[in-house]
Design a protein around this motif. Structure first.
Motif, PDB file in Angstrom:
ATOM      1  N   THR A  31      -1.184   8.945   4.925  1.00  0.00           N
ATOM      2  CA  THR A  31      -1.177   7.969   6.014  1.00  0.00           C
ATOM      3  C   THR A  31      -1.019   8.583   7.400  1.00  0.00           C
ATOM      4  O   THR A  31      -1.181   7.895   8.396  1.00  0.00           O
TER       5      THR A  31
ATOM      6  N   ASP B 191      -1.076  14.073   4.147  1.00  0.00           N
ATOM      7  CA  ASP B 191       0.097  13.717   3.360  1.00  0.00           C
ATOM      8  C   ASP B 191       1.331  14.443   3.861  1.00  0.00           C
ATOM      9  O   ASP B 191       2.381  14.382   3.238  1.00  0.00           O
TER      10      ASP B 191
ATOM     11  N   HIS C 277      -1.901   2.506   7.695  1.00  0.00           N
ATOM     12  CA  HIS C 277      -1.681   1.888   6.386  1.00  0.00           C
ATOM     13  C   HIS C 277      -2.823   0.922   6.086  1.00  0.00           C
ATOM     14  O   HIS C 277      -2.905  -0.153   6.682  1.00  0.00           O
ATOM     15  N   ASP C 278      -3.701   1.303   5.189  1.00  0.00           N
ATOM     16  CA  ASP C 278      -4.778   0.426   4.741  1.00  0.00           C
ATOM     17  C   ASP C 278      -4.364  -0.282   3.461  1.00  0.00           C
ATOM     18  O   ASP C 278      -3.982   0.364   2.478  1.00  0.00           O
TER      19      ASP C 278
ATOM     20  N   LYS D 183     -14.424   3.836  -2.258  1.00  0.00           N
ATOM     21  CA  LYS D 183     -14.395   4.644  -1.038  1.00  0.00           C
ATOM     22  C   LYS D 183     -15.788   4.979  -0.528  1.00  0.00           C
ATOM     23  O   LYS D 183     -16.014   5.048   0.688  1.00  0.00           O
TER      24      LYS D 183
ATOM     25  N   ASN E 108      -0.426   5.961  -6.994  1.00  0.00           N
ATOM     26  CA  ASN E 108      -0.593   4.921  -5.971  1.00  0.00           C
ATOM     27  C   ASN E 108      -0.234   5.387  -4.571  1.00  0.00           C
ATOM     28  O   ASN E 108      -0.306   4.599  -3.623  1.00  0.00           O
TER      29      ASN E 108
ATOM     30  N   ARG F 107      -0.566   7.288  -0.952  1.00  0.00           N
ATOM     31  CA  ARG F 107      -1.710   7.431  -0.054  1.00  0.00           C
ATOM     32  C   ARG F 107      -1.310   8.266   1.154  1.00  0.00           C
ATOM     33  O   ARG F 107      -0.219   8.097   1.703  1.00  0.00           O
TER      34      ARG F 107
ATOM     35  N   HIS G 281       4.773   3.980   2.866  1.00  0.00           N
ATOM     36  CA  HIS G 281       4.288   2.738   2.281  1.00  0.00           C
ATOM     37  C   HIS G 281       4.426   1.602   3.281  1.00  0.00           C
ATOM     38  O   HIS G 281       5.074   1.743   4.319  1.00  0.00           O
TER      39      HIS G 281
ATOM     40  N   THR H  48       0.847  -1.186   0.000  1.00  0.00           N
ATOM     41  CA  THR H  48       0.000   0.000   0.000  1.00  0.00           C
ATOM     42  C   THR H  48       0.882   1.235   0.000  1.00  0.00           C
ATOM     43  O   THR H  48       1.977   1.226   0.571  1.00  0.00           O
ATOM     44  N   GLY H  49       0.419   2.287  -0.661  1.00  0.00           N
ATOM     45  CA  GLY H  49       1.244   3.474  -0.834  1.00  0.00           C
ATOM     46  C   GLY H  49       2.268   3.263  -1.932  1.00  0.00           C
ATOM     47  O   GLY H  49       2.299   2.228  -2.601  1.00  0.00           O
TER      48      GLY H  49
ATOM     49  N   PHE I   6      -8.417  -1.822  -4.155  1.00  0.00           N
ATOM     50  CA  PHE I   6      -9.107  -1.173  -3.054  1.00  0.00           C
ATOM     51  C   PHE I   6     -10.610  -1.162  -3.335  1.00  0.00           C
ATOM     52  O   PHE I   6     -11.045  -1.016  -4.481  1.00  0.00           O
TER      53      PHE I   6
END
Length: 594
Positions: free
Chosen positions: A467, A479, A494-495, A519, A463, A465, A568, A451-452, A516
């Motif tokens: 966090t 961010d 971290h999702d 949302k 990509n 994200r 990430h 992720t990230g 994912f």
């Protein structure tokens, strides 16, 4: 101590890479671009700009939680794997850069699986010990956070970039193959040579980016290379399988990356020229000569026996790497040689002999395999007279690659550009969660996920994200690095993707096999099914003055300059089928379990 500056010439006249990144990110509307310069102890560059930090109270609530439907799964399963108290740190990234040592160019915290390195096979992971209390052997890892109170200029980053030729780095395929049947050896060697030629051609295309970072060029080169490598690697797999060999699982080796290693190397040289001494390399790991790419074609009747022995060689290295973690600090100066490397060489000698005998029964026994028995630690210089390939080894052209970077140095595990004391997490919460509109199905064993994005500057922000947050403010993610109220912890949430394509444990870009959920609705994309959705929350007790002065930052690739948007996290599922079924049942029954 000098007071930290909030303005500098670097902020007024940013290097080309920052301007480029700003244009890319601003065009997407993804975030307001600010950057943190890279690490240093007063001589290399680690100054953080205060506009990289934000008071969490000034971040508007932005976390959406879709309302659960009657068909949803609302349970939660938590796993306690500790906070890396045993000190398993590594600059490897076994998910995004398998087979590439020190590929991350920054240090990760690892919890869970004790044996994992960039070279670990699924069987090695399954045989490992773990830090998780429920026996979960999965690997969870993320970049460390450091505190560095020094004030530094940004000139060395600019100078290092000006000297840098970006280079394409690709995982090796030859040293990850099973035994190659004799009748497929020539075909496979030709394909491996062509893979090397593709990398050389890609590096030639990268010369237009010397001294700068161009995300557009990077994408063009990598997308084209990925397509062509995927076709060749598929042909390698088909050739081995058609000749009666074990089907290789090679999709993880398709993707390549653009490396700016020379930036770190230049900063490393400048640091040492300024008189900064590096300590002994920390967190040693075992490195052994590769064997799989040194073998001739294997006769049909010997394939099964050779493959068993190749797998045994891999397990021996993993066991040795796990012992390096679990015996840290034991014995004297000769402990590692006597208790780990010496026995490992003896065991490898026996297995290599068995491989030679198995091949020799049906054909010509390969010569020189015994020279591959001895192993060293990554922190040791290459021994003179490193063994050459046996006489029967294939002779394909090796891919061009950057020079090796130094390994993490000293008690703070410092790398060029990533310096200062590592902040140990105060708490790591690992949760498997449900889906708001559907039941979840078990996650497949050995699923890889990330992720990230560690490189939003050089690859674009698609990509990446947000966090960052603070305890008590989890309705908002930033961010930027947060400045938290007194008594509140800095947190990273971290999702991971919670949807799976139903068939693959990895993909050629490490992302396409998972997705994912929407949302707004929580629904998985068409063709994907809901799986237990992993969330990892890492919390830190960071002094208030450090937060206010902007003195903590993420380890990062050199071109990211500790950009908080480069955060990430990576994961390999090594839960047993029984444990994963327990997780799934718990979630689907709306329970909270551990």
């Amino acid at each position: 101590m000098k007071r930290r500056r909030t303005w500098s010439p670097l902020m007024r006249s940013r290097p080309a890479r920052l301007a480029m990144a700003a244009a890319v990110l601003a065009a997407t509307g993804a975030l307001t671009v600010t950057f943190v310069s890279s690490g240093g102890k007063g001589t290399a560059d680690a100054a953080t700009s205060l506009d990289q930090f934000v008071a969490i109270q000034n971040v508007q609530p932005n976390v959406q939680n879709p309302k659960p439907a009657a068909t949803g799964s609302t349970g939660r399963f938590t796993v306690n794997c500790g906070t890396n108290g045993n000190g398993k740190f590594s600059p490897d990234n076994p998910v995004a850069q398998p087979g590439i040592k020190n590929g991350a160019e920054h240090v990760h915290d690892f919890v869970g699986n004790l044996a994992i390195t960039a070279d670990s096979s699924n069987a090695d992971l399954d045989a490992s010990g773990t830090t998780c209390r429920n026996g979960d052997k999965s690997s969870y890892f993320w970049p460390v956070v450091r505190i560095d109170r020094s004030v530094r200029s940004g000139s060395q980053v600019q100078q290092a970039l000006a000297q840098t030729q970006p280079m394409v780095v690709c995982p090796s395929v030859g040293d990850r193959l099973p035994a190659v049947p004799a009748r497929a050896r020539a075909r496979v060697d030709g394909l491996l040579t062509e893979l090397g030629r593709l990398t050389t051609d890609a590096n030639q295309r990268m010369t237009v980016s010397r001294g700068r970072i161009d995300a557009r060029v990077n994408k063009q080169v990598l997308d084209s290379l990925r397509t062509r490598r995927a076709a060749l690697i598929k042909d390698v797999s088909a050739a081995v399988t058609a000749a009666g060999g074990n089907r290789p699982g090679l999709v993880s080796l398709v993707d390549c990356d653009v490396s700016y290693d020379a930036m770190h190397a230049a900063m490393h040289s400048a640091t040492h020229a300024a008189g900064v001494k590096a300590g002994q390399a920390a967190n040693p790991r075992v490195q052994c000569p590769t064997v799989r790419d040194r073998l001739p074609g294997v006769p049909d009747r010997a394939l099964a026996e050779v493959n068993r022995n190749l797998d045994e060689l891999d397990r021996q290295i993993s066991e040795a790497n796990e012992r390096l973690v679990t015996t840290r600090g034991q014995g004297g100066a000769a402990f590692i040689d006597n208790a780990i490397l010496g026995p490992l060489k003896a065991k490898r000698t026996a297995v290599l002999d068995r491989i030679g005998i198995a091949i020799g029964r049906q054909g010509t026994r390969p010569q020189g395999l015994e020279a591959l028995a001895g192993c060293t630690l990554n922190q040791s210089p290459a021994a003179p007279g490193t063994p050459a390939a046996p006489s029967a080894a294939p002779t394909g052209a090796a891919p061009t690659s950057p020079a090796a970077l130094p390994d993490p140095q000293g008690p703070n595990l410092e790398l060029p550009g990533n310096t200062g004391g590592i902040v140990r997490p105060a708490k790591v919460l690992i949760e498997y969660r449900g889906n708001p509109v559907s039941k979840v199905t078990p996650m497949p064993k050995f699923l890889r996920a990330l992720t990230g994005d560690a490189k939003p500057t050089s690859r674009g922000p698609a990509n990446a994200r947000a966090t960052w947050t603070c305890s008590g403010f989890t309705d908002r993610l930033s961010d930027k690095y947060p400045i938290c109220p007194r008594g509140s912890q800095v947190q990273r949430v971290h999702d991971f993707p919670g949807c799976w394509d139903g068939s693959n444990i990895d993909s050629d870009n490490h992302r396409k096999h998972v997705a994912f959920a929407d949302k707004a609705t929580g629904a998985c994309p068409q063709g994907f099914r809901a799986i237990p959705q992993l969330r990892i929350t890492v919390a830190y007790d960071i002094p208030q003055d450090v937060q206010v002065k902007g003195q903590y930052a993420l380890d990062s690739f050199p071109e990211e300059n500790h950009n908080p948007f480069s955060d990430h996290n990576d994961f390999i599922n090594v839960n047993s089928a029984q444990t994963m079924q327990r997780i799934t049942t718990c979630i689907n029954k709306a329970k909270n379990c551990s």
